[in-house]
Design a protein around this motif. Structure first.
Motif, PDB file in Angstrom:
ATOM      1  N   LEU A  11      -4.160 -23.008   3.385  1.00 26.57           N
ATOM      2  CA  LEU A  11      -4.841 -23.044   1.870  1.00 26.57           C
ATOM      3  C   LEU A  11      -4.474 -24.426   1.102  1.00 26.57           C
ATOM      4  N   VAL A  67     -10.193 -23.381   1.481  1.00 24.15           N
ATOM      5  CA  VAL A  67      -9.665 -22.799   2.705  1.00 24.15           C
ATOM      6  C   VAL A  67     -10.039 -23.487   3.987  1.00 24.15           C
ATOM      7  N   ASP A 110      -0.342 -11.876  -0.536  1.00 25.16           N
ATOM      8  CA  ASP A 110       0.057 -12.759   0.647  1.00 25.16           C
ATOM      9  C   ASP A 110      -0.852 -12.469   1.889  1.00 25.16           C
ATOM     10  N   THR A 111      -2.110 -12.266   1.484  1.00 25.82           N
ATOM     11  CA  THR A 111      -3.329 -11.974   2.533  1.00 25.82           C
ATOM     12  C   THR A 111      -4.425 -12.739   1.937  1.00 25.82           C
ATOM     13  N   LEU A 112      -5.449 -12.772   3.038  1.00 31.65           N
ATOM     14  CA  LEU A 112      -6.868 -13.367   2.644  1.00 31.65           C
ATOM     15  C   LEU A 112      -7.845 -12.260   1.957  1.00 31.65           C
ATOM     16  N   THR A 140      -8.138 -12.591  -5.645  1.00 32.22           N
ATOM     17  CA  THR A 140      -7.825 -12.947  -4.182  1.00 32.22           C
ATOM     18  C   THR A 140      -6.273 -12.747  -4.152  1.00 32.22           C
ATOM     19  N   TRP A 142      -4.315 -14.607  -1.885  1.00 32.61           N
ATOM     20  CA  TRP A 142      -3.657 -15.826  -1.752  1.00 32.61           C
ATOM     21  C   TRP A 142      -3.275 -16.774  -3.041  1.00 32.61           C
ATOM     22  N   SER A 143      -3.964 -16.119  -4.033  1.00 31.17           N
ATOM     23  CA  SER A 143      -3.424 -16.795  -5.434  1.00 31.17           C
ATOM     24  C   SER A 143      -3.781 -15.878  -6.591  1.00 31.17           C
ATOM     25  N   ASP A 226      -8.244  -8.734   4.892  1.00 28.39           N
ATOM     26  CA  ASP A 226      -7.608  -9.355   6.035  1.00 28.39           C
ATOM     27  C   ASP A 226      -7.295  -8.612   7.187  1.00 28.39           C
ATOM     28  N   LEU A 232       0.060 -15.049   5.255  1.00 25.59           N
ATOM     29  CA  LEU A 232       0.314 -16.293   4.540  1.00 25.59           C
ATOM     30  C   LEU A 232       1.990 -16.344   4.048  1.00 25.59           C
ATOM     31  N   SER A 233       2.634 -15.293   4.561  1.00 27.46           N
ATOM     32  CA  SER A 233       3.996 -15.377   3.886  1.00 27.46           C
ATOM     33  C   SER A 233       4.927 -16.034   5.306  1.00 27.46           C
TER      34      SER A 233
END
Length: 302
Positions: A11, A67, A110-112, A140, A142-143, A226, A232-233
């Motif tokens: 990302l 992305v 911490d996922t998509l 979302t 991821w953020s 996801d 993402l972690s």
């Protein structure tokens, strides 16, 4: 919006101070004043459509997030699950307007994962590519820290643009309007996304896209699960299992209308006047059509 990428994604977040519209030298949108969002969404519905010469303003984007695809490690399957709940017009229109209720989905950090409730204007280029502009609210993985946020997405930048000045919470209702530019003069193929906030139109995006002045329009609750929670972690990769669904409380749409020509009058999106195809649901998520297709809801089945 449909992500067309495989898992294991990097990302890129760009913090910006300007608004989420493209500035052109001859674009009247660039002369709008910056918005002061205020405390909450409008209680009253919009009385008239937006105008670049009226009491409107430019929204301030707080971040743009792209992305970017990374190579897929060997042994991993392309996975992830989409649910598209709602309707797409089979013909083309110059605008779409409606009210969307905000809910708090169980998007996993911490996922998509993402859930988005949005309107879209889109056109298939015929070569496997689609151009579009969309706007609504999203959460979302991821953020955003589990918050629901006003957002846009356009294929000029292939990026999410978030507007965190607008504090929304579960139970709020927001009006979103996508339109081709009726008063943009010589600016061809310009589409705009508006938010009705504080009894005033706030311009979220202004983009020149290869859509002409009419395009297919969509109204959807889009849910992505996801396939690899924790990817993402920094957790080590492994063989992915089937993505699990997560809870999405019922999200409602109402007063959904379309416009045939840029300067025309809006009409309700009804099945007898606006031929449409539908995403009727999945094993986990269901659609409840109160009136096809201007009043409906979608979310967890049962």
């Amino acid at each position: 919006m449909t992500l067309r990428w495989l898992p294991r994604i990097a990302l890129v977040t760009v913090l910006i101070a300007s608004s989420g519209w493209a500035a052109y030298n001859d674009d009247p949108a660039s002369r709008l004043p910056l918005c002061r969002p205020g405390a909450k969404p409008s209680d009253m519905p919009p009385a008239e459509p937006p105008s670049l010469t009226g009491d409107a303003c430019r929204a301030r984007a707080t971040s743009v997030q792209r992305v970017r695809v990374a190579p897929l490690p060997s042994g991993l399957r392309s996975a992830g699950s989409y649910s598209h709940l709602g309707a797409t017009s089979t013909g083309t229109w110059s605008g779409v307007l409606g009210r969307i209720t905000v809910r708090d989905p169980a998007v996993r950090p911490d996922t998509l994962d993402f859930t988005a409730a949005r309107f879209m204007a889109r056109r298939d280029a015929g070569d496997g590519h689609t151009s579009w502009l969309e706007a609504g609210w999203a959460e979302t993985g991821w953020s955003g820290g589990g918050r629901q946020r006003i957002y846009t997405y356009d294929t000029n930048r292939n990026s999410w643009t978030f507007f965190e000045d607008y504090k929304i919470h579960s139970g709020d209702q927001v009006w979103i309007y996508l339109e081709s530019g009726p008063d943009s003069g010589q600016l061809a193929n310009e589409w705009r996304a508006w938010l009705w906030w504080g009894d005033k139109w706030h311009l979220l995006a202004s983009q020149r896209l290869p859509l002409t002045d009419s395009a297919q329009v969509e109204q959807y609750v889009e849910v992505y699960s996801d396939a690899q929670p924790g990817s993402l972690s920094g957790e080590p990769p492994g063989v992915q299992s089937a993505p699990a669904s997560y809870s999405v409380p019922s999200v409602s749409f109402d007063n959904v209308q379309v416009k045939a020509v840029p300067a025309g009058q809006a009409q309700f999106w009804r099945d007898d006047t606006v031929p449409s195809t539908t995403g009727e649901g999945t094993a986990a998520y269901c659609v409840n059509w109160r009136t096809r297709f201007d009043t409906w809801s979608a979310g967890d089945c049962g």
